[in-house]
Design a protein around this motif. Structure first.
Motif, PDB file in Angstrom:
ATOM      1  N   SER A  24      -3.802 -13.163  10.270  1.00  0.00           N
ATOM      2  CA  SER A  24      -2.955 -12.920  11.429  1.00  0.00           C
ATOM      3  C   SER A  24      -1.840 -11.959  11.030  1.00  0.00           C
ATOM      4  O   SER A  24      -1.534 -11.808   9.853  1.00  0.00           O
ATOM      5  N   ARG A  56     -12.789 -13.223  27.658  1.00  0.00           N
ATOM      6  CA  ARG A  56     -13.311 -13.509  26.313  1.00  0.00           C
ATOM      7  C   ARG A  56     -14.480 -12.615  25.925  1.00  0.00           C
ATOM      8  O   ARG A  56     -14.679 -12.316  24.761  1.00  0.00           O
ATOM      9  N   LEU A 144       0.943 -17.251  25.745  1.00  0.00           N
ATOM     10  CA  LEU A 144       0.817 -15.840  25.410  1.00  0.00           C
ATOM     11  C   LEU A 144       1.475 -15.555  24.069  1.00  0.00           C
ATOM     12  O   LEU A 144       2.607 -15.982  23.822  1.00  0.00           O
ATOM     13  N   ASP A 145       0.740 -14.871  23.225  1.00  0.00           N
ATOM     14  CA  ASP A 145       1.236 -14.358  21.949  1.00  0.00           C
ATOM     15  C   ASP A 145       1.261 -12.853  22.145  1.00  0.00           C
ATOM     16  O   ASP A 145       0.227 -12.192  22.122  1.00  0.00           O
ATOM     17  N   ASP A 146       2.453 -12.322  22.376  1.00  0.00           N
ATOM     18  CA  ASP A 146       2.664 -10.976  22.895  1.00  0.00           C
ATOM     19  C   ASP A 146       3.282 -10.101  21.800  1.00  0.00           C
ATOM     20  O   ASP A 146       4.326 -10.449  21.260  1.00  0.00           O
ATOM     21  N   ARG A 159       0.152  -5.603  23.230  1.00  0.00           N
ATOM     22  CA  ARG A 159      -1.103  -6.343  23.194  1.00  0.00           C
ATOM     23  C   ARG A 159      -0.773  -7.820  23.144  1.00  0.00           C
ATOM     24  O   ARG A 159       0.018  -8.259  22.311  1.00  0.00           O
ATOM     25  N   THR A 161      -2.401 -11.923  23.480  1.00  0.00           N
ATOM     26  CA  THR A 161      -3.541 -12.824  23.523  1.00  0.00           C
ATOM     27  C   THR A 161      -3.154 -14.014  24.398  1.00  0.00           C
ATOM     28  O   THR A 161      -2.093 -14.610  24.210  1.00  0.00           O
ATOM     29  N   SER A 163      -4.143 -17.806  25.686  1.00  0.00           N
ATOM     30  CA  SER A 163      -4.952 -18.951  25.271  1.00  0.00           C
ATOM     31  C   SER A 163      -4.502 -20.212  26.000  1.00  0.00           C
ATOM     32  O   SER A 163      -3.417 -20.266  26.576  1.00  0.00           O
ATOM     33  N   ARG A 168      -8.917 -19.039  23.003  1.00  0.00           N
ATOM     34  CA  ARG A 168      -8.589 -17.704  23.498  1.00  0.00           C
ATOM     35  C   ARG A 168      -9.285 -17.462  24.822  1.00  0.00           C
ATOM     36  O   ARG A 168     -10.504 -17.568  24.939  1.00  0.00           O
ATOM     37  N   GLY A 170      -8.466 -14.534  26.732  1.00  0.00           N
ATOM     38  CA  GLY A 170      -8.602 -13.094  26.897  1.00  0.00           C
ATOM     39  C   GLY A 170      -7.419 -12.361  26.296  1.00  0.00           C
ATOM     40  O   GLY A 170      -6.556 -12.962  25.664  1.00  0.00           O
ATOM     41  N   GLU A 171      -7.418 -11.035  26.528  1.00  0.00           N
ATOM     42  CA  GLU A 171      -6.351 -10.188  25.994  1.00  0.00           C
ATOM     43  C   GLU A 171      -5.817  -9.257  27.074  1.00  0.00           C
ATOM     44  O   GLU A 171      -6.556  -8.822  27.953  1.00  0.00           O
ATOM     45  N   THR A 173      -3.699  -5.650  27.479  1.00  0.00           N
ATOM     46  CA  THR A 173      -3.277  -4.431  26.795  1.00  0.00           C
ATOM     47  C   THR A 173      -2.466  -3.604  27.771  1.00  0.00           C
ATOM     48  O   THR A 173      -2.888  -3.417  28.918  1.00  0.00           O
TER      49      THR A 173
END
Length: 181
Positions: A24, A56, A144-146, A159, A161, A163, A168, A170-171, A173
């Motif tokens: 990571s 996903r 969200l992990d932004d 970007r 992610t 979850s 997860r 999706g993502e 961008t």
């Protein structure tokens, strides 16, 4: 000694996720990157953003644009985001941010559960929060992990992610472009 052919076959049979699952990003790894990101400086004025959400499978589920009107007074910032989605729907989110010591930030918005927490180092910003996401009449709380990366004084890439319960979904961008005054 294990023959090389056996090792290669085992590696080929190992899912890529198993090889990279523990890897990571580390925010400290961006500490020496330039230009240095100052959120209060970048998110000040009008910013245009263009984005996609990929499920996903990697398939693009939504495209959208955002016009952001941003302003700061001291350590308090307001980011007023107006979203327009490819299906014609619109949404508005107003972030209220507070800048703390050591590049840390907190933020709230009406559709954010609790408080978002983030930190800058070098040209990067990592932002974590839980979003109350309405889908077909039901509201889901998704995490969200932004990550944002300042490219130059006008362009930033983002970007994230998404979850739920560690799975997860999706993502997202985004590309941000700051308008010249």
């Amino acid at each position: 000694m294990i023959p090389r052919r056996t090792l290669l076959a085992a590696a080929a049979a190992t899912p890529l996720a198993a090889l990279t699952g523990c890897a990571s990003q580390n925010l400290a790894g961006y500490a020496s990157e330039k230009p240095v990101l100052d959120l209060a400086q970048y998110f000040n004025g009008t910013i245009d953003a263009y984005g996609i959400f990929q499920g996903r499978s990697g398939q693009i589920a939504k495209r959208f644009t955002v016009v952001m009107e941003c302003r700061w007074t001291g350590n308090e910032g307001v980011l007023d985001e107006a979203f327009t989605y490819s299906d014609g729907t619109t949404q508005r989110r107003i972030w209220r941010l507070t800048k703390h010591a050591d590049g840390r930030y907190t933020g709230t918005a009406d559709d954010v559960v609790g408080t978002a927490n983030g930190q800058t180092q070098g040209n990067a910003f990592r932002w974590n929060y839980t979003l109350a996401l309405p889908v077909d009449g039901t509201v889901y709380h998704v995490d969200l992990d932004d990550w944002m990366y300042l490219i130059d004084d006008r362009v930033m890439l983002n970007r994230a992610t998404m979850s739920k319960l560690g799975v997860r979904l999706g993502e997202i961008t985004l590309s941000f472009t700051k308008r010249t005054p």
